[in-house]
Design a protein around this motif. Structure first.
Motif, PDB file in Angstrom:
ATOM      1  N   LEU A   8       0.844  -1.199   0.000  1.00 42.32           N
ATOM      2  CA  LEU A   8       0.000   0.000   0.000  1.00 42.32           C
ATOM      3  C   LEU A   8       0.876   1.246   0.000  1.00 42.32           C
ATOM      4  CD1 LEU A   8      -2.972   0.867   0.102  1.00 42.32           C
ATOM      5  CD2 LEU A   8      -2.748   1.001   2.586  1.00 42.32           C
ATOM      6  N   GLY A   9       1.938   1.239   0.808  1.00 40.97           N
ATOM      7  CA  GLY A   9       2.843   2.384   0.852  1.00 40.97           C
ATOM      8  C   GLY A   9       3.498   2.618  -0.496  1.00 40.97           C
ATOM      9  N   ALA A  10       3.908   1.535  -1.159  1.00 42.00           N
ATOM     10  CA  ALA A  10       4.539   1.682  -2.472  1.00 42.00           C
ATOM     11  C   ALA A  10       3.539   2.242  -3.475  1.00 42.00           C
ATOM     12  CB  ALA A  10       5.060   0.323  -2.942  1.00 42.00           C
ATOM     13  N   THR A  11       2.301   1.766  -3.414  1.00 38.12           N
ATOM     14  CA  THR A  11       1.270   2.253  -4.333  1.00 38.12           C
ATOM     15  C   THR A  11       1.018   3.742  -4.119  1.00 38.12           C
ATOM     16  OG1 THR A  11       0.244   0.074  -4.236  1.00 38.12           O
ATOM     17  CG2 THR A  11      -1.075   1.855  -5.144  1.00 38.12           C
ATOM     18  N   ILE A  12       0.927   4.140  -2.849  1.00 36.99           N
ATOM     19  CA  ILE A  12       0.692   5.559  -2.546  1.00 36.99           C
ATOM     20  C   ILE A  12       1.876   6.400  -3.015  1.00 36.99           C
ATOM     21  CG2 ILE A  12       0.468   7.210  -0.656  1.00 36.99           C
ATOM     22  CD1 ILE A  12      -1.140   5.059   0.840  1.00 36.99           C
ATOM     23  N   VAL A  14       3.943   5.761  -5.462  1.00 31.28           N
ATOM     24  CA  VAL A  14       3.899   5.859  -6.929  1.00 31.28           C
ATOM     25  C   VAL A  14       2.844   6.866  -7.358  1.00 31.28           C
ATOM     26  CG1 VAL A  14       3.278   4.585  -9.017  1.00 31.28           C
ATOM     27  CG2 VAL A  14       4.816   3.548  -7.318  1.00 31.28           C
ATOM     28  N   LEU A  15       1.684   6.833  -6.690  1.00 29.76           N
ATOM     29  CA  LEU A  15       0.617   7.781  -7.035  1.00 29.76           C
ATOM     30  C   LEU A  15       1.077   9.210  -6.789  1.00 29.76           C
ATOM     31  CD1 LEU A  15      -2.637   6.075  -5.707  1.00 29.76           C
ATOM     32  CD2 LEU A  15      -2.162   6.796  -8.040  1.00 29.76           C
ATOM     33  N   VAL A  16       1.699   9.448  -5.633  1.00 31.10           N
ATOM     34  CA  VAL A  16       2.145  10.808  -5.306  1.00 31.10           C
ATOM     35  C   VAL A  16       3.178  11.285  -6.323  1.00 31.10           C
ATOM     36  CG1 VAL A  16       3.462  12.138  -3.614  1.00 31.10           C
ATOM     37  CG2 VAL A  16       1.618  10.628  -2.858  1.00 31.10           C
ATOM     38  N   VAL A  17       4.130  10.417  -6.666  1.00 32.25           N
ATOM     39  CA  VAL A  17       5.168  10.798  -7.629  1.00 32.25           C
ATOM     40  C   VAL A  17       4.546  11.101  -8.988  1.00 32.25           C
ATOM     41  CG1 VAL A  17       7.137   9.918  -8.928  1.00 32.25           C
ATOM     42  CG2 VAL A  17       7.021   9.597  -6.453  1.00 32.25           C
ATOM     43  N   SER A  18       3.623  10.249  -9.433  1.00 34.85           N
ATOM     44  CA  SER A  18       3.022  10.461 -10.753  1.00 34.85           C
ATOM     45  C   SER A  18       2.195  11.748 -10.774  1.00 34.85           C
ATOM     46  CB  SER A  18       2.142   9.272 -11.133  1.00 34.85           C
ATOM     47  OG  SER A  18       1.066   9.148 -10.231  1.00 34.85           O
ATOM     48  N   ILE A  19       1.496  12.033  -9.679  1.00 35.76           N
ATOM     49  CA  ILE A  19       0.711  13.274  -9.615  1.00 35.76           C
ATOM     50  C   ILE A  19       1.643  14.486  -9.649  1.00 35.76           C
ATOM     51  CG2 ILE A  19      -0.728  14.670  -8.082  1.00 35.76           C
ATOM     52  CD1 ILE A  19      -2.036  12.028  -7.183  1.00 35.76           C
ATOM     53  N   ALA A  20       2.762  14.395  -8.894  1.00 31.41           N
ATOM     54  CA  ALA A  20       3.705  15.509  -8.867  1.00 31.41           C
ATOM     55  C   ALA A  20       4.313  15.724 -10.248  1.00 31.41           C
ATOM     56  CB  ALA A  20       4.809  15.222  -7.844  1.00 31.41           C
ATOM     57  N   VAL A  21       4.692  14.636 -10.922  1.00 31.26           N
ATOM     58  CA  VAL A  21       5.297  14.756 -12.253  1.00 31.26           C
ATOM     59  C   VAL A  21       4.303  15.360 -13.236  1.00 31.26           C
ATOM     60  CG1 VAL A  21       6.140  13.408 -14.221  1.00 31.26           C
ATOM     61  CG2 VAL A  21       6.986  12.928 -11.907  1.00 31.26           C
TER      62      VAL A  21
END
Length: 50
Positions: A8-12, A14-21
């Motif tokens: 779950l932490g890895a998924t979150i 990845v989501l945060v990084v993709s949103i930031a990018v």
């Protein structure tokens, strides 16, 4: 339970990084587009004979 938490932490993460990018790319593209539009409109207005 630890496996689920780490997944779950890895998924979150990845989501945060993709949103930031995507946010950074969107801002950079919109700024670039504004400059390009200004340059094009400036060329068009200067090329119109008065």
């Amino acid at each position: 339970m630890d496996m689920i938490k780490s997944g779950l932490g890895a998924t979150i993460a990845v989501l945060v990084v993709s949103i930031a990018v995507s946010g950074v790319l969107h801002v950079a593209l919109s700024q670039h587009r504004t400059e390009a539009n200004a340059a094009v409109s400036g060329e068009i207005t200067s090329s119109i004979p008065r």
